[in-house]
Design an enzyme around this catalytic site. Structure first.
Site, PDB file in Angstrom:
ATOM      1  N   GLU A 136       0.878  -1.273   0.056  1.00 45.66           N
ATOM      2  CA  GLU A 136       0.025   0.006   0.044  1.00 45.66           C
ATOM      3  C   GLU A 136       0.954   1.396  -0.078  1.00 45.66           C
ATOM      4  O   GLU A 136       0.305   2.345  -0.101  1.00 45.66           O
ATOM      5  CB  GLU A 136      -0.918   0.096   1.115  1.00 45.66           C
ATOM      6  CG  GLU A 136      -2.100  -1.067   1.140  1.00 45.66           C
ATOM      7  CD  GLU A 136      -2.806  -1.113   2.306  1.00 45.66           C
ATOM      8  OE1 GLU A 136      -3.977  -0.462   2.205  1.00 45.66           O
ATOM      9  OE2 GLU A 136      -2.316  -1.788   3.562  1.00 45.66           O
ATOM     10  N   GLY A 195       0.334   1.729   4.084  1.00 42.39           N
ATOM     11  CA  GLY A 195      -0.255   2.868   3.459  1.00 42.39           C
ATOM     12  C   GLY A 195       0.347   4.229   3.187  1.00 42.39           C
ATOM     13  O   GLY A 195       0.559   4.687   4.637  1.00 42.39           O
ATOM     14  N   GLY A 230      21.148   7.926   8.676  1.00 44.42           N
ATOM     15  CA  GLY A 230      22.089   8.714   9.728  1.00 44.42           C
ATOM     16  C   GLY A 230      21.267   8.987  10.909  1.00 44.42           C
ATOM     17  O   GLY A 230      21.737   9.523  11.616  1.00 44.42           O
TER      18      GLY A 230
END
Length: 323
Positions: free
Chosen positions: A206, A223, A272
């Protein structure tokens, strides 16, 4: 993943513009070979293409006066998939190999593919030169033919060339040719899968699977979630997601995940980012790349990014959706 050292060959049709430029190549029969006769593309006669593809191919090669293109039958050979593509036919054959699941992502050389592929208007009548679109639209409408431009891009939709029967794709515009979708994969309406990327087993998509990204079996990309690829920002690190992972809604990763990992909804873990561990140590996220059984989350009180060891498993994919 090891680079595929074999070659490939295929037969199909190419669309040739009036100035001789190749707009696309569509391979209906393709296979890997130990040795190719010669890395090249040749045009086939009607009898030759019919012997290769069957009677259904008869008459497909023709001149299309609406788009002002010639459709010609071709045979293409690649001597080694570890070498860079040399022309449009070569590039399209490699993209077909990926979408037909004959070669996994990152196992063939696609260096320089953007400079080889032309920018094309993808229409309901086939690829068309962008400058030709206004005239083609008028001619088509005079003949009461539907003419819609579905996109202007170097890469077409996968489903216009390769349509697997064992996957679900809710919006075909969001899966490019060259995507590798394993059986049982579902790509929902807001999901996206780029070329040279995909899934290695049943997955729920999604969110966004960027170029170069591979997602393991049983994983869920939620999603709005995003997995960093190799096309933007100069990134060279290829991101992988292990099996049975969950990347929550609107989350994202710039590191690889081992098996059985979870990234909390809304949590973005870049390479990072500084991650607080359970023992009080603070590490950069890239030092945790590929480790198994981690839960990445943001502490709602302190705002710190945290990684903890997981013991229980999440419920996994919905078996009814991926049967």
């Amino acid at each position: 993943m090891a680079m595929e050292l074999r070659g490939a060959r295929g037969e199909g049709f190419a669309t040739i513009a009036a100035d001789g430029r190749v707009l696309d190549s569509w391979f209906l029969r393709l296979r890997l070979v130990v040795e190719a006769d010669k890395a090249a593309t040749v045009r086939l006669t009607s009898d030759e293409i019919n012997r290769s593809l069957g009677e259904s191919a008869d008459g497909y090669a023709r001149h299309d006066d609406i788009r002002n293109v010639d459709i010609v039958s071709i045979h293409t050979e690649i001597d080694s998939l570890a070498s860079a593509p040399t022309d449009v036919h070569d590039a399209y054959l490699r993209l077909h190999l990926l979408s037909h699941r004959l070669v996994q992502p990152n196992c063939l050389n696609l260096e320089g593919i953007f400079s080889l592929l032309p920018n094309v208007a993808w229409t309901t009548l086939g690829p068309c030169e962008c400058s030709r679109v206004p005239e083609a639209r008028i001619v088509a409408r005079k003949r009461a033919l539907a003419f819609e431009v579905t996109g202007v891009d170097k890469f077409p939709r996968m489903t216009d060339y390769v349509t697997p029967a064992d996957v679900r794709i809710a919006d075909a515009d969001r899966v490019r040719l060259g995507a590798y979708l394993a059986p049982g994969t579902t790509v929902m309406h807001e999901g996206f899968c780029n070329f040279n990327a995909g899934t290695l087993g049943p997955c729920m998509v999604e969110g966004r699977i960027s170029a170069g990204v591979v997602v393991g079996s049983g994983s869920d990309v939620g999603g709005g979630a995003s997995i960093m690829g190799t096309l933007s920002g100069g990134g060279k690190e290829r991101i992988t997601v292990g099996e049975r992972c969950l990347i929550g809604a609107n989350a994202g990763i710039g590191i690889s995940l081992g098996d059985d990992c979870i990234v909390e909804a809304g949590c973005y873990v870049t390479a990072g980012a500084r991650i607080l561990l359970e023992d009080g140590r603070v590490l950069k996220a890239k030092e945790l790349s590929g480790q198994k059984g981690l839960l990445f989350r943001r502490n709602s009180q302190s705002g710190a990014l945290e990684a903890t060891r997981r013991t229980p498993n999440w419920d996994g994919l919905n078996s009814q959706l991926h049967s």
